[in-house]
Design an enzyme around this catalytic site. Structure first.
Site, short mmCIF file in Angstrom:
data_model
loop_
_atom_site.label_atom_id
_atom_site.label_comp_id
_atom_site.label_asym_id
_atom_site.label_seq_id
_atom_site.Cartn_x
_atom_site.Cartn_y
_atom_site.Cartn_z
N ARG A 56 0.93 -1.25 0.02
CA ARG A 56 -0.09 -0.11 0.07
C ARG A 56 0.82 1.28 -0.02
O ARG A 56 0.36 2.40 -0.51
CB ARG A 56 -0.91 -0.07 1.26
CG ARG A 56 -1.64 1.18 1.53
CD ARG A 56 -3.17 1.10 2.30
NE ARG A 56 -3.21 0.12 3.24
CZ ARG A 56 -2.46 0.24 4.31
NH1 ARG A 56 -1.56 1.46 4.86
NH2 ARG A 56 -2.34 -0.74 5.46
N TYR A 108 -15.34 18.03 -14.92
CA TYR A 108 -15.82 16.68 -15.26
C TYR A 108 -16.90 16.31 -14.10
O TYR A 108 -17.03 16.85 -12.77
CB TYR A 108 -14.64 16.01 -14.84
CG TYR A 108 -14.93 14.39 -14.96
CD1 TYR A 108 -15.26 13.83 -16.07
CD2 TYR A 108 -15.23 13.44 -13.69
CE1 TYR A 108 -15.64 12.38 -16.28
CE2 TYR A 108 -15.39 12.18 -13.74
CZ TYR A 108 -15.62 11.73 -15.01
OH TYR A 108 -15.77 10.24 -15.16
N ASP A 180 -6.44 20.06 -13.70
CA ASP A 180 -6.58 18.87 -14.11
C ASP A 180 -6.45 18.60 -15.75
O ASP A 180 -7.17 19.31 -16.54
CB ASP A 180 -8.41 18.41 -14.03
CG ASP A 180 -8.68 16.90 -14.54
OD1 ASP A 180 -8.10 16.53 -15.49
OD2 ASP A 180 -9.74 16.49 -14.03
N LYS A 205 -7.62 7.92 -19.39
CA LYS A 205 -7.68 8.42 -20.59
C LYS A 205 -6.40 8.49 -21.44
O LYS A 205 -6.11 7.35 -21.64
CB LYS A 205 -8.29 9.83 -20.32
CG LYS A 205 -9.24 9.73 -19.38
CD LYS A 205 -10.72 9.17 -19.59
CE LYS A 205 -11.85 9.11 -18.44
NZ LYS A 205 -12.07 10.45 -17.63
C1 LIG Z 1 -12.38 10.65 -16.58
C2 LIG Z 1 -12.17 11.82 -15.84
C3 LIG Z 1 -11.84 12.20 -14.57
C4 LIG Z 1 -12.36 10.88 -13.64
O1 LIG Z 1 -11.38 9.84 -13.73
P1 LIG Z 1 -11.77 8.20 -13.33
O2 LIG Z 1 -10.30 7.58 -13.98
O3 LIG Z 1 -12.85 8.06 -14.29
O4 LIG Z 1 -11.93 8.22 -12.07
C5 LIG Z 1 -11.57 13.32 -13.91
N1 LIG Z 1 -11.27 14.49 -14.87
C6 LIG Z 1 -11.58 14.28 -16.21
C7 LIG Z 1 -11.31 15.60 -16.95
C8 LIG Z 1 -11.90 13.19 -16.77
O5 LIG Z 1 -12.13 13.03 -18.09
#
Ligand SMILES: *Cc1c(COP(=O)(O)O)cnc(C)c1O
Length: 388
Positions: A56, A108, A180, A205
């Protein structure tokens, strides 16, 4: 705490993508980082171990990923989490009850849900503002404000926040500036150069790029924040398993290559849609007609494969998303394959209709996550889907 090695920052981004954080493994000389599928590590004697005690807290495969993504962002400390949401939650957990956060109104949906339905119950206070307007951000700052959280470009309207202006504002007001960077990736946008304290990613992504895992990352240049994030990995435990880390590491090797293809395809498709009389409006920062195109050229070195367009009505949008053959109807983005979606009923269904329409997210809006296929095939697919 996973700190990058100094030489990880020496090279260009495509070289970092392939090599940063990944020395050949010493036991057998494996060129590829092995998957250290273990929960614990043997100790030679009390307090005598090779730097790992319990998985962890640390895992060699995870550390390689953490160094790799930190180097790509130009940060010094990387911390991997079990999802993008877990990464964002850990960033919010740096704060304490009573602290106030100024957040982009167009972030998001899951980020908005986490803030409104979970973290606000535990005492954090949030304001949502249009981060295109630096003055609106400034007006929202209160004595208790500790953090400014932005996403740029936003999903699905592709609106930009001016990172240099917001970084300067956050710096002068001593706010933690969080970006982000999931949409642009470090290949096209470098938030640390504009004063970001923390860069977050959904590695699900583009960083992974193959739609085969869920993960998140937080990168910083500050030792104090790196220490706190390592503590949260250990204390909260929202860490990814080694196999998922390995999948992202495999993905980042081709990140630079993939992003240039997403970008080339995105530009061609945006131009093609913009020239088509069947399409009332196209939202893509790379188009000169985008109201923030100049800002996009200043702070992004590419525009990527995310775009949206207005189909005119819900019925037309439905026909288009159900008729494409290469573009698959699915949520998510960032994989090699092209996806098509209907934000009003899919990714943004939880946003009240009045709020959706206020931000231009109509029932006729269609979103594309353009993949790395042949652009001619993608255009032919959209052409037949748009046919009356
Ligand atoms: C998909 C996404 C998230 C969340 O991520 P997960 O891996 O699905 O938990 C946060 N910010 C953006 C811009 C995203 O496209």
């Amino acid at each position: 705490m996973t700190r990058i090695r100094d030489h990880d920052l020496e090279n260009g981004l495509a070289t970092r993508a392939v090599h940063a954080g990944q020395e050949p493994e010493p036991l057998a000389g494996a060129v590829t980082m092995p998957i250290f599928q273990t929960s614990t590590y043997v100790q030679a004697g009390l307090g005598r171990h090779k730097g790992h005690e319990y998985a962890r807290v640390s895992n060699p495969t995870r550390e390689a990923l953490e160094r790799n993504v930190a180097a790509l962002e130009g940060g010094t400390h990387g911390h991997a989490f079990a999802s993008g949401m877990a990464a964002i939650d850990s960033v919010l957990t740096l704060l304490s009850a009573g602290d106030h956060v100024v957040c982009g109104e167009n972030v998001y949906g899951g980020t908005h849900r986490l803030m409104e339905q979970v973290r606000s119950r535990l005492g954090l206070v949030f304001s949502y503002v249009d981060t295109r307007e630096v003055a609106a951000v400034e007006r929202a700052i209160r004595p208790a404000t500790r953090m400014l959280f932005v996403e740029t470009p936003t999903n699905p309207m592709m609106r930009l926040a001016d990172l240099a202006a917001l970084g300067a504002l956050a710096g002068s007001r001593r706010l933690l500036f969080v970006v982000d960077n999931t949409f642009a990736t470090p290949i096209f946008q470098r938030p640390f150069e504009y004063g970001a304290d923390l860069v977050v990613h959904s590695t699900t992504k583009y960083l992974n790029g193959h739609s085969d895992m869920i993960g998140g990352m937080v990168v910083t240049r500050r030792d104090d924040l790196g220490e706190q994030l390592a503590f949260l990995q250990k204390a909260v435990g929202a860490v990814p398993g080694p196999f998922d880390c390995w999948l992202v590491l495999r993905g980042t090797k081709t990140l630079a290559l993939r992003m240039h293809q997403h970008d080339a395809n995105g530009r061609r498709i945006a131009q093609w849609l913009a020239a088509d009389t069947r399409v009332p409006a196209v939202f893509y920062p790379g188009l000169p007609a985008h109201p923030q195109h100049e800002l996009a050229c200043r702070q992004m070195s590419g525009f990527g494969g995310m775009l949206s367009f207005e189909a005119g009505s819900f019925e037309r949008a439905r026909r288009i998303v159900e008729r494409t053959r290469i573009f698959a109807l699915a949520e998510s983005l960032g994989g090699v394959e092209s996806l098509i979606g209907h934000p009003a009923t899919m990714t943004h269904a939880a946003v009240p209709k009045a709020m959706r329409e206020a931000m231009g997210l109509t029932d006729g809006l269609v979103r594309l996550a353009v993949g790395i296929e042949d652009a001619d095939d993608l255009i032919a697919d959209l052409d037949q889907a748009l046919a009356p």
